[in-house]
Design a protein around this motif. Structure first.
Motif, short mmCIF file in Angstrom:
data_model
loop_
_atom_site.label_atom_id
_atom_site.label_comp_id
_atom_site.label_asym_id
_atom_site.label_seq_id
_atom_site.Cartn_x
_atom_site.Cartn_y
_atom_site.Cartn_z
N VAL A 1 0.87 -0.91 -0.08
CA VAL A 1 -0.01 -0.03 0.05
C VAL A 1 1.04 1.21 -0.08
O VAL A 1 1.69 1.38 0.94
CB VAL A 1 -0.97 -0.03 1.03
N LEU A 2 0.45 2.09 -0.80
CA LEU A 2 1.24 3.34 -1.09
C LEU A 2 0.09 4.27 -0.66
O LEU A 2 -0.77 4.42 -1.26
CB LEU A 2 1.74 3.57 -2.28
N ASP A 3 0.28 5.21 0.40
CA ASP A 3 -0.61 6.00 0.99
C ASP A 3 -0.14 7.39 1.41
O ASP A 3 0.69 7.55 1.78
CB ASP A 3 -1.24 5.55 2.23
N HIS A 4 -0.65 8.42 0.57
CA HIS A 4 0.08 9.57 0.76
C HIS A 4 1.33 9.81 0.21
O HIS A 4 2.11 10.72 0.84
CB HIS A 4 -0.20 10.46 2.16
N LEU A 5 1.64 9.35 -0.65
CA LEU A 5 3.27 9.42 -1.44
C LEU A 5 3.09 10.64 -2.40
O LEU A 5 2.14 10.45 -3.09
CB LEU A 5 3.29 8.05 -2.17
N ARG B 1 -3.14 5.31 -2.46
CA ARG B 1 -4.38 5.92 -2.08
C ARG B 1 -3.63 7.63 -1.81
O ARG B 1 -2.67 7.64 -1.23
CB ARG B 1 -4.93 5.37 -0.78
N ASP B 2 -4.49 8.34 -2.20
CA ASP B 2 -4.35 9.91 -1.91
C ASP B 2 -2.88 10.33 -2.41
O ASP B 2 -2.19 10.90 -1.49
CB ASP B 2 -4.40 10.21 -0.23
N CYS C 1 -6.14 9.88 -6.36
CA CYS C 1 -4.73 10.05 -6.69
C CYS C 1 -4.84 11.21 -7.83
O CYS C 1 -5.74 11.47 -8.31
CB CYS C 1 -3.86 9.00 -6.96
N THR C 2 -3.87 12.24 -7.67
CA THR C 2 -3.63 13.21 -8.66
C THR C 2 -2.61 12.86 -9.67
O THR C 2 -1.32 12.76 -9.05
CB THR C 2 -3.58 14.50 -7.86
N ASN D 1 -12.19 8.08 -8.16
CA ASN D 1 -11.85 9.39 -7.73
C ASN D 1 -10.83 10.13 -7.84
O ASN D 1 -9.88 10.83 -7.13
CB ASN D 1 -12.37 9.45 -6.09
N CYS D 2 -9.83 9.82 -9.23
CA CYS D 2 -8.50 10.42 -9.20
C CYS D 2 -8.61 11.87 -10.23
O CYS D 2 -9.78 11.89 -10.76
CB CYS D 2 -7.91 9.50 -10.19
#
Length: 86
Positions: A1-5, A28-29, A53-54, A77-78
């Protein structure tokens, strides 16, 4: 899991910010921005779950590339803006 990277200013040697090869990671995010060779590269076996993600400011490649059509439902929701191809 990569979260807020936050991945930025990558791409030397024709590598994307993140390359996923036949794996099923969760992102995520995350923010992938100003990447010279695209933000997220997927091979045909990759099936990531990518949420909120952006992807922005990619150069020379689209923000997300190489994805098999079966990988598309994993993106929710990207935001993708200011990249070649979208």
């Amino acid at each position: 899991v990569l979260d807020h990277l936050h991945v930025r200013c990558t791409g030397a040697g024709f590598w994307a910010g993140i390359s996923v090869m036949s794996a099923h990671p969760t992102l995520r995010d995350c923010v992938l921005t100003t990447n010279n060779w695209g933000g997220l590269q997927l091979d045909p076996g990759a099936r990531p779950a990518v949420t909120r993600c952006t992807f922005s400011g990619a150069q020379n490649r689209p923000a997300i590339f190489g994805a098999h059509i079966d990988a598309v439902p994993g993106f929710t929701n990207c935001t993708v803006v200011g990249n070649p191809g979208g």
